[in-house]
Motif scaffolding. Structure first.
Motif, mmCIF file in Angstrom:
data_model
loop_
_atom_site.group_PDB
_atom_site.id
_atom_site.type_symbol
_atom_site.label_atom_id
_atom_site.label_comp_id
_atom_site.label_asym_id
_atom_site.label_seq_id
_atom_site.Cartn_x
_atom_site.Cartn_y
_atom_site.Cartn_z
ATOM 1 N N ALA A 232 0.834 -1.208 0.000
ATOM 2 C CA ALA A 232 0.000 0.000 0.000
ATOM 3 C C ALA A 232 0.865 1.253 0.000
ATOM 4 O O ALA A 232 0.593 2.217 -0.731
ATOM 5 N N PHE A 233 1.925 1.248 0.808
ATOM 6 C CA PHE A 233 2.822 2.405 0.830
ATOM 7 C C PHE A 233 3.713 2.448 -0.408
ATOM 8 O O PHE A 233 4.050 3.526 -0.902
ATOM 9 N N GLN A 234 4.091 1.276 -0.916
ATOM 10 C CA GLN A 234 4.916 1.251 -2.123
ATOM 11 C C GLN A 234 4.189 1.883 -3.301
ATOM 12 O O GLN A 234 4.734 2.771 -3.973
ATOM 13 N N ILE A 235 2.947 1.445 -3.545
ATOM 14 C CA ILE A 235 2.250 1.951 -4.729
ATOM 15 C C ILE A 235 1.883 3.420 -4.554
ATOM 16 O O ILE A 235 1.917 4.203 -5.514
ATOM 17 N N TYR A 236 1.550 3.825 -3.320
ATOM 18 C CA TYR A 236 1.237 5.237 -3.095
ATOM 19 C C TYR A 236 2.467 6.111 -3.302
ATOM 20 O O TYR A 236 2.419 7.116 -4.028
ATOM 21 N N CYS A 237 3.568 5.756 -2.668
ATOM 22 C CA CYS A 237 4.771 6.588 -2.765
ATOM 23 C C CYS A 237 5.393 6.528 -4.152
ATOM 24 O O CYS A 237 6.010 7.506 -4.602
ATOM 25 N N ASP A 238 5.244 5.402 -4.845
ATOM 26 C CA ASP A 238 5.749 5.284 -6.202
ATOM 27 C C ASP A 238 4.958 6.181 -7.146
ATOM 28 O O ASP A 238 5.540 6.985 -7.887
ATOM 29 N N PHE A 239 3.630 6.061 -7.121
ATOM 30 C CA PHE A 239 2.801 6.795 -8.078
ATOM 31 C C PHE A 239 2.656 8.271 -7.704
ATOM 32 O O PHE A 239 2.787 9.158 -8.554
ATOM 33 N N SER A 240 2.383 8.539 -6.439
ATOM 34 C CA SER A 240 2.273 9.951 -6.041
ATOM 35 C C SER A 240 3.631 10.629 -6.084
ATOM 36 O O SER A 240 3.727 11.841 -6.325
ATOM 37 N N GLY A 241 4.709 9.840 -5.878
ATOM 38 C CA GLY A 241 6.048 10.393 -6.012
ATOM 39 C C GLY A 241 6.296 10.846 -7.439
ATOM 40 O O GLY A 241 6.831 11.933 -7.681
ATOM 41 N N TYR A 242 5.900 10.010 -8.433
ATOM 42 C CA TYR A 242 6.022 10.425 -9.830
ATOM 43 C C TYR A 242 5.195 11.679 -10.087
ATOM 44 O O TYR A 242 5.653 12.612 -10.759
ATOM 45 N N SER A 243 3.956 11.700 -9.573
ATOM 46 C CA SER A 243 3.088 12.860 -9.791
ATOM 47 C C SER A 243 3.696 14.124 -9.190
ATOM 48 O O SER A 243 3.632 15.205 -9.788
ATOM 49 N N ASP A 244 4.296 13.991 -7.998
ATOM 50 C CA ASP A 244 4.954 15.149 -7.387
ATOM 51 C C ASP A 244 6.096 15.655 -8.269
ATOM 52 O O ASP A 244 6.266 16.868 -8.455
ATOM 53 N N ILE A 245 6.885 14.731 -8.814
ATOM 54 C CA ILE A 245 7.990 15.123 -9.685
ATOM 55 C C ILE A 245 7.453 15.811 -10.944
ATOM 56 O O ILE A 245 7.957 16.860 -11.364
ATOM 57 N N ALA A 246 6.401 15.242 -11.536
ATOM 58 C CA ALA A 246 5.823 15.805 -12.755
ATOM 59 C C ALA A 246 5.255 17.199 -12.503
ATOM 60 O O ALA A 246 5.506 18.141 -13.269
ATOM 61 N N LEU A 247 4.490 17.352 -11.426
ATOM 62 C CA LEU A 247 3.902 18.653 -11.117
ATOM 63 C C LEU A 247 4.978 19.671 -10.749
ATOM 64 O O LEU A 247 4.872 20.848 -11.106
ATOM 65 N N GLY A 248 6.020 19.214 -10.049
ATOM 66 C CA GLY A 248 7.098 20.116 -9.674
ATOM 67 C C GLY A 248 7.883 20.605 -10.875
ATOM 68 O O GLY A 248 8.194 21.797 -10.995
ATOM 69 N N VAL A 249 8.213 19.684 -11.794
ATOM 70 C CA VAL A 249 8.927 20.060 -13.017
ATOM 71 C C VAL A 249 8.097 21.051 -13.824
ATOM 72 O O VAL A 249 8.603 22.078 -14.303
ATOM 73 N N SER A 250 6.802 20.759 -13.968
ATOM 74 C CA SER A 250 5.944 21.639 -14.742
ATOM 75 C C SER A 250 5.807 23.013 -14.074
ATOM 76 O O SER A 250 5.772 24.043 -14.762
ATOM 77 N N ARG A 251 5.731 23.028 -12.750
ATOM 78 C CA ARG A 251 5.639 24.313 -12.043
ATOM 79 C C ARG A 251 6.895 25.136 -12.275
ATOM 80 O O ARG A 251 6.831 26.360 -12.386
ATOM 81 N N MET A 252 8.053 24.497 -12.352
ATOM 82 C CA MET A 252 9.286 25.218 -12.659
ATOM 83 C C MET A 252 9.234 25.856 -14.049
ATOM 84 O O MET A 252 9.904 26.873 -14.300
ATOM 85 N N LEU A 253 8.425 25.265 -14.937
ATOM 86 C CA LEU A 253 8.268 25.801 -16.287
ATOM 87 C C LEU A 253 7.081 26.751 -16.391
ATOM 88 O O LEU A 253 6.707 27.167 -17.500
ATOM 89 N N GLY A 254 6.480 27.083 -15.252
ATOM 90 C CA GLY A 254 5.383 28.047 -15.234
ATOM 91 C C GLY A 254 4.051 27.486 -15.663
ATOM 92 O O GLY A 254 3.136 28.250 -15.998
ATOM 93 N N ILE A 255 3.903 26.150 -15.654
ATOM 94 C CA ILE A 255 2.663 25.500 -16.086
ATOM 95 C C ILE A 255 2.137 24.634 -14.945
ATOM 96 O O ILE A 255 2.869 23.788 -14.421
ATOM 97 N N GLU A 256 0.896 24.852 -14.560
ATOM 98 C CA GLU A 256 0.288 24.104 -13.461
ATOM 99 C C GLU A 256 -0.498 22.916 -13.997
ATOM 100 O O GLU A 256 -1.401 23.081 -14.822
#
Length: 469
Positions: A232-256
């Motif tokens: 349960a923690f593996q799949i949450y941290c794996d998938f939400s971790g990817y989402s955090d990276i994706a949203l963070g990268v996009s925010r650095m590019l000025g896109i939400e």
């Protein structure tokens, strides 16, 4: 490691004055990013982009409803045809053969060694939502090919989401973006938190989960429980971790981008869990499947039917295995009593908002919801239904009260630390938007996270789980 810094510098400091050139850069970077996995599947991505770009224009230009419906049907049919072939061909062939063999009609059918194109489920759903929105006149057909192609293939979300909507992302691609220091810093925070969850939590849970599920026949019941909880923690941290990276990268590019997770393991019932887990997929099925089917407006039969359809389809979206369908069905069963008693929208706000601790009742509800999700995750993780049933059956034995052996002492500490940070910041957009701490305390938290990454990161198991979906 150098891909993002190069794109970032060119994006802001070379092409920053013209958003068209920024879009061209992001589009080329996205194609390169995808080609690094397998350049041959770029052709499939190009075809998908061209199909829906052309279909959207034809739908809008159609003089009659019948003509626009034909173009919509062509687009949906081809998109789902490709998705079905690459993802589900062998599943249907094998099950059809099993059915015929059961009826005494012995047959041998060809199965194919098909490579599933990474991200196909995600970019296919981008295109489907776009053509449906054009058909429903929620959005105008996009004439600028670069902007439409970037909407579909934008590299932070290309391979594992979130599943974006044209109504949300396209307008951001059609206007000038200005460099914002605070936005970039917050993006870096979210990327840091995503990496921590992925390579420290998820990738340290993975070896233990693999060992327990691979040898479940020989494990004690207590270890089987530990295996389901760690997954349960593996799949949450794996998938939400990817989402955090994706949203963070996009925010650095000025896109939400759309928020994809909102601290789901703090949910008090399954309905709240599904409002907080893989939000972009849940809302996609709600808007493009559940509501068109009638939603919850009809009689009892329609409500039950639509609930099971959306959960079963959601399960099948995850993969060509009956275990995913059962996983979806279980969640439908968990959700159904709440819907029928009109309590599925009881918890719209985050738990214990404005308080440091939840009440005992809230805490008990969180634990019960987490237990139900862990139970369902066993089917999601198992290779077959029989394996999942056997796994669950072995939990209910005397060894349930024995001391588990498959646990690293530091892992509970890391998980508790992660949960503690997310609990404190559960009303924010992500775990490291630490607004309650003073600057010095924030820096200490960052240093602790960096220490955990350097000390405990597992760099041997870095593939994201949702790349296979």
């Amino acid at each position: 490691m150098i891909f993002l810094p190069i794109v970032y510098v060119l994006y802001w400091f070379v092409f920053g004055k013209r958003y068209f050139y920024q879009n061209v850069l992001l589009l080329l970077a996205s194609f390169y990013f995808y080609a690094c996995w397998d350049w041959r599947f770029l052709l499939l991505l190009f075809f998908s982009i061209g199909l829906d770009y052309f279909s959207g224009i034809q739908i809008e230009n159609s003089k009659t409803k019948r003509a626009s419906t034909i173009w919509l049907t062509i687009s949906i049919g081809i998109n789902l045809g490709f998705l079905g072939f690459f993802k589900y061909y062998n599943f249907f062939i094998e099950n059809f053969a099993d059915l015929l063999n059961t009826l005494g009609l012995g047959v041998n059918m060809w199965v194919l060694n098909i490579v599933l194109p990474v991200g196909i489920s995600f970019y296919t759903f981008h295109g489907l939502s776009y053509v449906i929105d054009v058909y429903k006149k929620r959005i105008k057909a996009e004439r600028n090919y670069v902007e439409y192609a970037l909407f579909v293939s934008y590299f932070p979300l290309l391979v594992a989401g979130p599943i974006e909507r044209a109504t949300h992302l396209l307008p951001q691609l059609q206007r000038k973006r200005k460099f914002n220091y605070e936005q970039s810093v917050d993006g870096l925070r979210q990327i840091l938190w995503g990496f921590f969850k992925k390579i420290v939590i998820a990738d340290n849970c993975a070896p233990l989960v693999n060992e327990i599920f691979s040898n479940y026949h020989a494990e004690s019941a207590s270890d089987l429980v530990i295996g389901s909880v760690l997954f349960a923690f593996q799949i949450y941290c794996d998938f939400s971790g990817y989402s955090d990276i994706a949203l963070g990268v996009s925010r650095m590019l000025g896109i939400e981008l759309l928020k994809n997770f909102s601290f789901p393991y703090f949910s008090r019932d399954i309905a709240e869990f599904w409002r907080r887990w893989h939000i972009s997929l849940s809302s996609w099925f709600r808007d493009y499947l559940y509501i068109p089917l009638g939603g919850s407006k009809g009689g009892l039969w329609m409500k039950v039917r639509n609930t099971f359809i959306i959960f079963l389809v959601s399960g099948f979206w995850h993969g060509a295995n009956w275990t995913f369908i059962v996983w979806g069905g279980l969640n439908a069963l968990f959700f159904l009593p709440l819907m029928l008693s009109d309590k599925n929208r009881s918890y719209m706000e985050i738990v214990a908002k404005g308080k440091l601790f939840p009440t005992f009742r809230e805490f008990a509800s969180i634990l019960m919801t987490f237990a139900l999700t862990c139970f369902a995750w066993i089917f999601f993780r198992s290779e077959s239904i029989s394996m999942a049933v056997d796994y669950i059956g072995k939990i209910f034995s005397k060894s349930l009260f024995s001391f588990p052996t498959h646990i690293r002492p530091i892992l509970p500490v890391l998980i508790i630390f992660m949960l503690g940070i997310e609990w404190i910041n559960r009303t924010t957009d992500h775990g490291l938007q630490i607004k309650r701490f003073n600057p010095w305390l924030r820096r200490i938290v960052y240093l602790v996270i960096l220490y955990f990454i350097l000390r405990y990161a597992n760099f041997e198991n870095n593939e994201f789980i949702y790349f296979q979906f």
